[in-house]
Design a protein around this motif. Structure first.
Motif, mmCIF file in Angstrom:
data_model
loop_
_atom_site.group_PDB
_atom_site.id
_atom_site.type_symbol
_atom_site.label_atom_id
_atom_site.label_comp_id
_atom_site.label_asym_id
_atom_site.label_seq_id
_atom_site.Cartn_x
_atom_site.Cartn_y
_atom_site.Cartn_z
ATOM 1 N N PRO A 19 0.825 -1.214 0.000
ATOM 2 C CA PRO A 19 0.000 0.000 0.000
ATOM 3 C C PRO A 19 0.859 1.265 0.000
ATOM 4 O O PRO A 19 0.362 2.344 -0.266
ATOM 5 C CB PRO A 19 -0.780 -0.111 1.316
ATOM 6 C CG PRO A 19 0.074 -0.955 2.200
ATOM 7 C CD PRO A 19 0.869 -1.865 1.308
ATOM 8 N N GLU A 20 2.141 1.120 0.319
ATOM 9 C CA GLU A 20 3.007 2.294 0.405
ATOM 10 C C GLU A 20 3.887 2.385 -0.826
ATOM 11 O O GLU A 20 4.292 1.374 -1.392
ATOM 12 C CB GLU A 20 3.916 2.198 1.637
ATOM 13 C CG GLU A 20 3.162 2.341 2.934
ATOM 14 C CD GLU A 20 4.110 2.317 4.111
ATOM 15 O OE1 GLU A 20 4.973 3.198 4.178
ATOM 16 O OE2 GLU A 20 3.996 1.398 4.935
ATOM 17 N N PRO A 27 15.921 2.126 11.219
ATOM 18 C CA PRO A 27 16.453 1.492 12.429
ATOM 19 C C PRO A 27 16.996 2.491 13.441
ATOM 20 O O PRO A 27 17.114 2.178 14.610
ATOM 21 C CB PRO A 27 17.562 0.586 11.905
ATOM 22 C CG PRO A 27 17.935 1.140 10.589
ATOM 23 C CD PRO A 27 16.690 1.724 10.032
ATOM 24 N N LEU A 60 -3.252 -5.981 0.916
ATOM 25 C CA LEU A 60 -3.877 -7.300 0.982
ATOM 26 C C LEU A 60 -5.188 -7.170 1.765
ATOM 27 O O LEU A 60 -5.192 -6.689 2.896
ATOM 28 C CB LEU A 60 -2.935 -8.269 1.693
ATOM 29 C CG LEU A 60 -3.458 -9.687 1.890
ATOM 30 C CD1 LEU A 60 -3.533 -10.428 0.556
ATOM 31 C CD2 LEU A 60 -2.553 -10.453 2.860
ATOM 32 N N GLY A 88 3.764 -6.959 9.038
ATOM 33 C CA GLY A 88 4.214 -6.289 10.259
ATOM 34 C C GLY A 88 3.127 -6.289 11.321
ATOM 35 O O GLY A 88 2.172 -7.071 11.278
ATOM 36 N N ASP A 260 6.999 -9.371 12.079
ATOM 37 C CA ASP A 260 6.224 -9.012 13.273
ATOM 38 C C ASP A 260 4.818 -9.591 13.269
ATOM 39 O O ASP A 260 4.188 -9.692 14.334
ATOM 40 C CB ASP A 260 6.136 -7.478 13.404
ATOM 41 C CG ASP A 260 7.426 -6.848 13.903
ATOM 42 O OD1 ASP A 260 8.428 -7.575 14.057
ATOM 43 O OD2 ASP A 260 7.431 -5.623 14.137
ATOM 44 N N GLN A 268 11.553 -8.005 16.083
ATOM 45 C CA GLN A 268 12.771 -7.255 15.785
ATOM 46 C C GLN A 268 13.111 -7.425 14.313
ATOM 47 O O GLN A 268 12.863 -8.492 13.723
ATOM 48 C CB GLN A 268 13.902 -7.791 16.673
ATOM 49 C CG GLN A 268 15.143 -6.918 16.716
ATOM 50 C CD GLN A 268 16.393 -7.662 16.321
ATOM 51 O OE1 GLN A 268 16.356 -8.784 15.808
ATOM 52 N NE2 GLN A 268 17.535 -7.040 16.542
ATOM 53 N N GLY A 269 13.715 -6.377 13.717
ATOM 54 C CA GLY A 269 13.987 -6.401 12.284
ATOM 55 C C GLY A 269 14.930 -7.529 11.866
ATOM 56 O O GLY A 269 14.701 -8.185 10.842
ATOM 57 N N GLY A 270 15.988 -7.760 12.652
ATOM 58 C CA GLY A 270 16.930 -8.825 12.308
ATOM 59 C C GLY A 270 16.263 -10.195 12.369
ATOM 60 O O GLY A 270 16.513 -11.069 11.529
ATOM 61 N N LYS A 335 22.448 -1.823 12.458
ATOM 62 C CA LYS A 335 21.330 -1.893 13.408
ATOM 63 C C LYS A 335 20.397 -3.050 13.058
ATOM 64 O O LYS A 335 19.894 -3.736 13.934
ATOM 65 C CB LYS A 335 20.527 -0.603 13.314
ATOM 66 C CG LYS A 335 20.724 0.431 14.417
ATOM 67 C CD LYS A 335 20.393 -0.049 15.801
ATOM 68 C CE LYS A 335 19.609 0.918 16.642
ATOM 69 N NZ LYS A 335 19.238 0.328 17.917
HETATM 70 C C1 LIG Z 1 10.993 2.654 17.781
HETATM 71 C C2 LIG Z 1 11.422 1.334 17.199
HETATM 72 C C3 LIG Z 1 12.779 1.081 16.935
HETATM 73 C C4 LIG Z 1 13.193 -0.138 16.427
HETATM 74 N N1 LIG Z 1 14.521 -0.345 16.225
HETATM 75 C C5 LIG Z 1 14.935 -1.520 15.711
HETATM 76 C C6 LIG Z 1 16.311 -1.751 15.455
HETATM 77 O O1 LIG Z 1 17.152 -0.890 15.705
HETATM 78 N N2 LIG Z 1 16.702 -2.938 14.922
HETATM 79 C C7 LIG Z 1 15.800 -3.906 14.624
HETATM 80 O O2 LIG Z 1 16.194 -4.968 14.125
HETATM 81 N N3 LIG Z 1 14.476 -3.741 14.859
HETATM 82 C C8 LIG Z 1 14.025 -2.559 15.381
HETATM 83 N N4 LIG Z 1 12.690 -2.368 15.621
HETATM 84 C C9 LIG Z 1 11.739 -3.438 15.272
HETATM 85 C C10 LIG Z 1 11.515 -3.454 13.749
HETATM 86 O O3 LIG Z 1 11.112 -2.153 13.324
HETATM 87 C C11 LIG Z 1 10.442 -4.475 13.371
HETATM 88 O O4 LIG Z 1 10.650 -5.679 14.037
HETATM 89 C C12 LIG Z 1 10.491 -4.757 11.865
HETATM 90 O O5 LIG Z 1 10.230 -3.564 11.147
HETATM 91 C C13 LIG Z 1 9.472 -5.826 11.460
HETATM 92 O O6 LIG Z 1 9.521 -6.008 10.087
HETATM 93 P P1 LIG Z 1 8.238 -6.499 9.293
HETATM 94 O O7 LIG Z 1 8.656 -6.584 7.864
HETATM 95 O O8 LIG Z 1 7.641 -7.692 9.922
HETATM 96 O O9 LIG Z 1 7.154 -5.336 9.469
HETATM 97 P P2 LIG Z 1 7.196 -3.814 8.996
HETATM 98 O O10 LIG Z 1 8.575 -3.301 8.961
HETATM 99 O O11 LIG Z 1 6.190 -3.130 9.849
HETATM 100 O O12 LIG Z 1 6.671 -3.861 7.503
HETATM 101 C C14 LIG Z 1 5.359 -4.290 7.204
HETATM 102 C C15 LIG Z 1 4.975 -3.733 5.850
HETATM 103 O O13 LIG Z 1 3.694 -4.291 5.482
HETATM 104 C C16 LIG Z 1 2.926 -3.262 4.887
HETATM 105 N N5 LIG Z 1 1.493 -3.599 5.045
HETATM 106 C C17 LIG Z 1 0.701 -3.391 6.127
HETATM 107 N N6 LIG Z 1 -0.543 -3.831 5.882
HETATM 108 C C18 LIG Z 1 -0.527 -4.327 4.628
HETATM 109 C C19 LIG Z 1 -1.525 -4.939 3.787
HETATM 110 N N7 LIG Z 1 -2.792 -5.148 4.210
HETATM 111 N N8 LIG Z 1 -1.164 -5.326 2.535
HETATM 112 C C20 LIG Z 1 0.125 -5.161 2.093
HETATM 113 N N9 LIG Z 1 1.096 -4.591 2.846
HETATM 114 C C21 LIG Z 1 0.779 -4.182 4.088
HETATM 115 C C22 LIG Z 1 3.323 -1.992 5.618
HETATM 116 O O14 LIG Z 1 3.051 -0.891 4.790
HETATM 117 C C23 LIG Z 1 4.819 -2.213 5.836
HETATM 118 O O15 LIG Z 1 5.568 -1.689 4.792
HETATM 119 C C24 LIG Z 1 12.239 -1.156 16.142
HETATM 120 C C25 LIG Z 1 10.884 -0.915 16.379
HETATM 121 C C26 LIG Z 1 10.476 0.315 16.914
HETATM 122 C C27 LIG Z 1 9.016 0.558 17.186
#
Ligand SMILES: Cc1cc2nc3c(=O)[nH]c(=O)nc-3n(C[C@H](O)[C@H](O)[C@H](O)COP(=O)(O)OP(=O)(O)OC[C@H]3O[C@@H](n4cnc5c(N)ncnc54)[C@H](O)[C@@H]3O)c2cc1C
Length: 362
Positions: A19-20, A27, A60, A88, A260, A268-270, A335
């Motif tokens: 969607p974005e 990070p 989705l 996420g 997530d 966590q991102g890693g 990070k």
């Molecule tokens: C303040 C903060 C600091 C952090 N710092 C760190 C760090 O330093 N190092 C680290 O490893 N982790 C860090 N984290 C955790 C990390 O940001 C997350 O664990 C990580 O981003 C998870 O990745 P993801 O791909 O599961 O989800 P996301 O990064 O949230 O990505 C999900 C994607 O799915 C998309 N989406 C949502 N709904 C839909 C839909 N219906 N259809 C299609 N797409 C959709 C969203 O637009 C988004 O782009 C931090 C978190 C926070 C809150």
């Protein structure tokens, strides 16, 4: 996406539904209120093009696994052989009256709070983790960076504290990490209240459970992560998806999930990148790549910003060996320790001026 391209090459056609229009690399979000311009953004269609995958705008909306079809928010149907759900978690504010820090979009509000401390409008600040089921490191980083920021300005009388339901800081990463963080907080005069939930905040007081209370002029809290309710994707009551060691969604054929949105408690991102690696290996093997897919074996690489030298934590979870050091424990010491993302981003141009322009960053 990147792992699958590397492992399966032309054996797979990949389509990215988002969607974005931008990919935000955030990070260093916690450092934004203290030192601007650390968030970078990339054009997602250009990234998809560079990775050799198709880009489709939209969210989705539903999955019909028996037909191998997804529906998007724009009413389009997309057929798939294999679906990967990586949506996420939603960041839900959990404590009324608190400043919920979700990322760079809250940097200005946090900067305002720093100003209030500097002007002695607020002197007692509590940093609160609303649930142990989230990545707690950013909270400790915010508290430490705040102390360093104030010390550098000669403000030494601010009372900072951390309240967490964890039995020790970063308890998911084991004893070594907890000891290092506890000692660091002590050295920087930040009081630690472990095993405590916040019941309410009002009139300058935090009520805690199972017992106690704390005086606070301001409260900074992390968000409570919440999953998604997508029709056709089974999830628990909080919206999180159960997967096996290869990321296959329980009771759903040819559907995987990573990151997530899964029920794995360390958000966590890693870790998300490691889950994605396991998913990519499994799909690549199904597509005919010559490999035996290995399951997800989580190892956390956490770089903690302290305002001075960073602390590196490496922990095999749950309950494996863990170590913490001020010397890098992995390379490159980034990070988000993902195998594919950082090297890939290094080949692209980001729009670095965006954060400096003062426009809102999500
Ligand atoms: C303040 C903060 C600091 C952090 N710092 C760190 C760090 O330093 N190092 C680290 O490893 N982790 C860090 N984290 C955790 C990390 O940001 C997350 O664990 C990580 O981003 C998870 O990745 P993801 O791909 O599961 O989800 P996301 O990064 O949230 O990505 C999900 C994607 O799915 C998309 N989406 C949502 N709904 C839909 C839909 N219906 N259809 C299609 N797409 C959709 C969203 O637009 C988004 O782009 C931090 C978190 C926070 C809150």
């Amino acid at each position: 996406m990147l792992a699958l391209r590397e492992l399966a090459g032309d054996l797979v056609d990949v389509e990215l539904l988002s969607p974005e229009h931008h990919f935000w690399y955030r990070p260093l979000a916690v450092a934004e209120p203290f030192e601007r311009s650390l968030v970078r953004r990339y054009e997602l269609p250009a990234m998809a093009h560079a990775a050799g995958v198709a880009f489709t705008p939209g969210a989705l909306a539903a999955v019909e696994a028996d037909r191998h079809v997804v529906r998007t928010s724009r009413g389009v149907e997309i057929e798939y052989d294999v679906l990967v759900v990586a949506l996420g978690a939603k960041a839900v504010p959990a404590i009324e009256g608190a400043l919920t820090f979700r990322g760079p979009s809250d940097a200005d509000r946090f900067g305002w709070l720093l100003g209030e401390i500097e002007e002695a409008v607020a002197r007692r600040v509590a940093f609160v983790l609303p649930t142990a089921a989230t990545w707690s490191l950013p909270l400790y980083e915010l508290a430490l960076l705040t102390r360093e920021h104030l010390d550098r300005r000669g403000i030494h009388d601010a009372e900072l504290s951390v309240v967490t339901p964890e039995s020790s800081p970063l308890s998911a990463l084991g004893r070594a990490a907890g000891d290092v963080v506890s000692q660091l907080l002590g050295k920087r005069r930040i009081r630690l209240h472990c095993g405590r939930h916040v019941v309410s905040f009002g009139r300058g007081r935090l009520e805690l459970a199972p017992a106690g209370s704390l005086l606070a002029d301001r409260v900074v809290a992390l968000a409570r992560p919440e999953g998604h309710s997508i029709p056709g994707v089974p999830h628990d009551r909080d919206g999180f998806v159960e997967v096996d060691g290869h990321g296959r969604v329980t009771d759903l054929e040819d559907v995987y999930a990573a990151g997530d949105i899964t029920r794995f408690p360390v958000k966590q991102g890693g870790i998300a990148a490691q889950q994605a690696d396991a998913v990519a290996e499994s799909i690549a093997a199904c597509a005919g790549a010559d490999l035996v897919p290995s399951p997800f074996e989580p190892v956390v690489h956490a770089l903690m910003l302290t305002g001075r030298e960073p602390v590196y934590i490496r922990a095999e979870i749950p309950a494996g060996p863990a170590e913490a050091s001020t010397d890098p424990l992995w390379w490159p010491p980034s990070k988000i320790a993902g195998r594919h993302l950082a090297p890939f981003l290094a080949t692209l141009e980001s729009d670095d001026t965006y954060a400096r322009s003062g426009r809102a960053v999500p």
